[in-house]
Design an enzyme around this catalytic site. Structure first.
Site, mmCIF file in Angstrom:
data_model
loop_
_atom_site.group_PDB
_atom_site.id
_atom_site.type_symbol
_atom_site.label_atom_id
_atom_site.label_comp_id
_atom_site.label_asym_id
_atom_site.label_seq_id
_atom_site.Cartn_x
_atom_site.Cartn_y
_atom_site.Cartn_z
ATOM 1 N N ALA A 113 -1.499 62.015 18.469
ATOM 2 C CA ALA A 113 -1.265 61.010 19.509
ATOM 3 C C ALA A 113 -1.526 61.635 20.872
ATOM 4 C CB ALA A 113 0.176 60.504 19.444
ATOM 5 N N LYS A 114 -1.614 60.832 21.880
ATOM 6 C CA LYS A 114 -1.668 61.322 23.265
ATOM 7 C C LYS A 114 -1.207 60.187 24.159
ATOM 8 C CE LYS A 114 -2.976 65.207 25.226
ATOM 9 N NZ LYS A 114 -2.925 66.543 24.636
ATOM 10 N N GLY A 115 -0.728 60.535 25.333
ATOM 11 C CA GLY A 115 -0.277 59.492 26.249
ATOM 12 C C GLY A 115 -0.285 59.982 27.665
#
Ligand code: NAD
Length: 424
Positions: A113-115
């Site tokens: 994931a990344k944000g």
């Protein structure tokens, strides 16, 4: 050997295109069927949140935040949060997929994931940053958690930001839930050894590369670009292990001593003077020249796209250990392969950081904290095994280490999808 493909330079430097080029090559070599290719190429979920925040002067501003969960097939999604004014959803997508492959290469039970939030931390006060972090976290509550999505620090975020995220999540859950993020302060469920982890991981994989070529640390000259967390720790640990660090490259220039630099003394010099330059036991040299010094190991640990089709032909190292994410473009890869340079690709070389984040998550869920020796022993075991998995795969399939790492990762995620089946 010159690169066989030509691309406009802005396309060569596009991280999404770079990641897709490696994905496509690995998928083709694995003969991955079209359906699985589609599944692996597409994120499972993307969220955009609009965060109203009151600024210190009383004005209301609305910030945009993203979280992309690329894959949760092998376990909870795992990946950092960055605060940057030029952050785009496309970039977050590419970085989320990258995390899936990195976790799979070192065989951690995580997806990717990344944000991040589109904002300029240089223009915000600490309390404004805290309000942005808390509201961003609150908006993500339904989709994050120790068993679903575990965040970590990335560009412009740090252990304080992780402490605020953990506290916000815990307030909503009505119980302290430390395992929802990693990279926390040691007093709040953080792990020993996390600060050194990425540099230490580089030490272990370089050690394995030396063993492969029958080389010794004492006769191994190392050039390191970047003297921050990854480069600084790697420099310290490599010099302790007897390697000869002949040059350190920073933004302001480079220092060079062919007999080897005293790294603790250089760290003290930078602390006192604010720069690595004018170090008494070394010469100042141009930073663009230092990358091309004759050496056994080159360790880029600063930023992406430093080795391109324009300069890769000048590299004189035998081993390239990618401490940074994405330091080499696909066109530069072709040139390095032509020169016979042994590449330890980023998704393996810098995976020590996410590995100790995994240890942090395990310790938080156990409520039992390990000593530093245990952390380092387990980190070494994972890094050494992963190095052997990747190089063994490369030898068996006749591909370079980077494509082998991607093939191994894709294969592991695809296998997990097949085992789980598609829920309908
Ligand atoms: P950092 O900010 O602590 O250090 C980067 C250093 O590089 C700084 O000292 C900066 O001055 C220097 N630098 C920047 N541009 C430069 C240039 N053009 N030439 C020479 N020096 C330059 O960052 P970090 O945490 O060490 O991360 C470095 C790289 O490693 C990034 O690509 C990051 O994504 C990657 N990475 C970091 C971790 C981690 O655990 N910190 C884990 C995996 C990957």
């Amino acid at each position: 050997m010159a690169a066989t493909t030509t691309l406009p330079i802005e396309e060569e430097l596009n991280p999404r295109l770079a990641a897709e080029a490696r994905f496509d090559e690995a998928a083709r070599r694995l003969n991955l069927d079209d359906g699985l290719r589609k599944v692996l190429r597409t994120p499972s979920r993307e969220i955009t949140v609009y965060i109203p925040v009151q600024l210190d002067d009383g004005r209301l501003e609305v910030f945009t935040g993203y979280r992309v969960q690329h894959s949760m097939v092998r376990g909870p999604a795992k990946g950092g949060i960055r605060f940057a004014p030029d952050l785009t959803l496309d970039e977050v997508r590419a970085l989320a997929a990258w995390m899936t492959w990195k976790c799979a290469v070192v065989n951690l039970p995580f997806g990717g994931a990344k944000g991040g939030v589109v904002c300029d931390p240089d223009l915000l006060s600490l309390s404004e940053l805290e309000r942005i972090t808390r509201r961003y976290t609150a908006e993500l509550i339904p989709m994050i958690g120790p068993e679903s999505d575990v965040a970590a620090p990335d560009m412009n975020t740090n252990e304080q930001v992780m402490a605020w995220m953990m506290d916000t999540y815990s307030m909503h859950m009505r119980q302290t839930t430390t395992a929802v993020v990693t990279g926390k302060p040691l007093d709040l469920g953080g792990s020993r050894g996390r600060t050194e982890a990425t540099g230490r991981g580089c030490l272990f994989v370089i050690g394995e590369a030396l063993r492969r070529f029958g080389m010794e640390p004492a006769s191994t000259r190392v050039v390191i670009q970047g003297f921050g967390n990854v480069g600084g720790m790697a420099a310290k640990l490599l010099s302790q292990a007897g390697y000869r660090i002949i040059s350190i490259i920073e933004i302001e220039g480079a220092v060079h001593n062919p007999r080897g630099l005293d790294i603790p003394a250089l760290m003290r010099h930078r602390k006192e003077t604010g720069s690595i330059l004018d170090f008494p036991e070394a010469d100042n040299i141009e930073r663009d020249e230092a990358m091309f010094l004759d050496c056994e190991v080159l360790l880029p640990a600063a930023k992406e796209n430093v080795l391109t089709s324009q300069n890769a032909g000048r590299i004189r190292a035998r081993i390239l250990c990618e401490g940074a994410n994405g330091p080499t473009t696909p066109l530069a890869d072709e040139i390095l392969a032509g020169k016979g340079i042994f590449v330890i690709p980023d998704i393996l070389a810098n995976a020590g950081g996410v590995t100790v984040s995994y240890f942090e998550w395990v310790q938080d869920r156990q409520g039992y904290f390990w000593n530093e020796e245990l952390i380092n022993t387990r980190l070494e075991e994972i890094m050494v095994n992963s190095f052997r998995d990747v190089t063994g795969y490369a030898d068996r399939h006749g591909v370079n280490n980077r494509i082998a790492a991607y093939m191994l990762a894709l294969d592991r995620v695809a296998f997990a999808i097949k085992l789980r089946g598609i829920y309908a």
